[in-house]
Design an enzyme around this catalytic site. Structure first.
Site: not given
Length: 286
Positions: A98, A172
């Site tokens: 994560n 990103y």
């Protein structure tokens, strides 16, 4: 819970490693796995926050927890983290990749080399480093440790940005697109070892990153943003609570998903299906 010949990550009485586990989606996921009976390793570059999260999860669920400070973008740090996990638990059943960072949104014509190096290190190489050093602990290949019995599950956290274009988010979103591609290839590589690999792509999620510092205001803010509204994002017209993403991770990590591997589960309220709602930016609401 499992079908014929199924191999999957155990949740109850298993060991789960959650990177970026000190807050937000990571903390919600670590807590959700512990609620289902897993012992949890909370890994985060924020060491004190990881300790706090691990202690709270242990107190609330009764499960064993371990906090490890680690920058997943540095392989030596990941290797040391894996050694601590092996020393404490002997093996791993679930890995949730994560941990991730953002950089200031920019088109590629304005993005500098330092920001590229950092975001690639954490968001892309960090996933690979953690898989490299923790999958062997699932398959019995962890040296002197016994490891798990050839059953494991890896869940990589990607993003809706891997599916839908957004202005100024090339850095990103490209790293998250790489995570989706890597997930498919890792699933192929590790299926013979009994390890399933999947990804989750969240949409807009209200976390501490967006919320005001005042706890009471933050609760009101989260309730407001997770309640459907006319100008909310996607089909469901709202943002998600981190626990809703954690529930999806739990499913993929568990025996309930024993025939699921190499997939990317979009948990985005329908944003990637309709491509609307991009004007909603909670960071600007502050």
């Amino acid at each position: 819970m499992t079908g014929p010949g199924a191999t999957s990550g155990r949740v109850a009485d298993g060991v789960a490693v959650v990177t970026g586990g000190a807050r937000g989606i990571g903390e919600a996921t670590a807590r959700r796995l512990a609620e289902e009976g897993a012992d949890v390793v909370v890994v985060d570059v924020l060491g004190e926050r990881a300790e706090t999260a691990a202690e709270a999860i242990a107190a609330d669920t009764g499960r064993e927890t371990l906090a490890v400070e680690c920058d997943v973008g540095k392989e030596a740090a990941v290797e040391a983290m894996a050694e601590r996990v092996a020393d404490r638990f002997g093996g791993v059943d679930i890995l949730v990749n994560n941990a991730g960072i953002r950089v200031d949104p920019n088109p590629v014509t304005e993005a500098d080399e330092d920001s590229w190096d950092r975001i690639l290190a954490v968001n892309q190489k960090g996933v690979a480093f953690c898989a490299k050093h923790l999958i062997p602990l699932m398959t019995g290949g962890g040296g002197d440790t016994e490891g798990a019995e050839g059953n494991g599950s890896v869940v990589n956290v990607a993003s809706m940005g891997a599916e839908v274009g957004r202005p100024e988010w090339a850095q990103y979103d490209s790293t998250k697109g790489a995570v989706v591609a890597m997930t498919k290839d890792m699933a192929c590589d590790h299926a013979p070892e009994g390890v399933r690999v999947n990804a989750v792509s969240p949409g807009y999620v209200v976390t501490e990153y967006h919320e005001p510092d005042d706890s009471e205001v933050a609760r009101e803010y989260r309730e407001e943003q997770t309640t459907p509204s006319a100008d909310g994002p996607g089909i469901l017209k709202r943002a998600a609570d981190p626990r809703e993403i954690a529930d999806a991770v739990l499913f993929l990590a568990s025996d309930e998903a024993s025939f699921v591997t190499g997939t990317n589960l979009r948990v985005d309220g329908g944003v990637s299906a309709v491509g609307t709602g991009f004007d909603w930016d909670p960071a600007q609401d502050r």
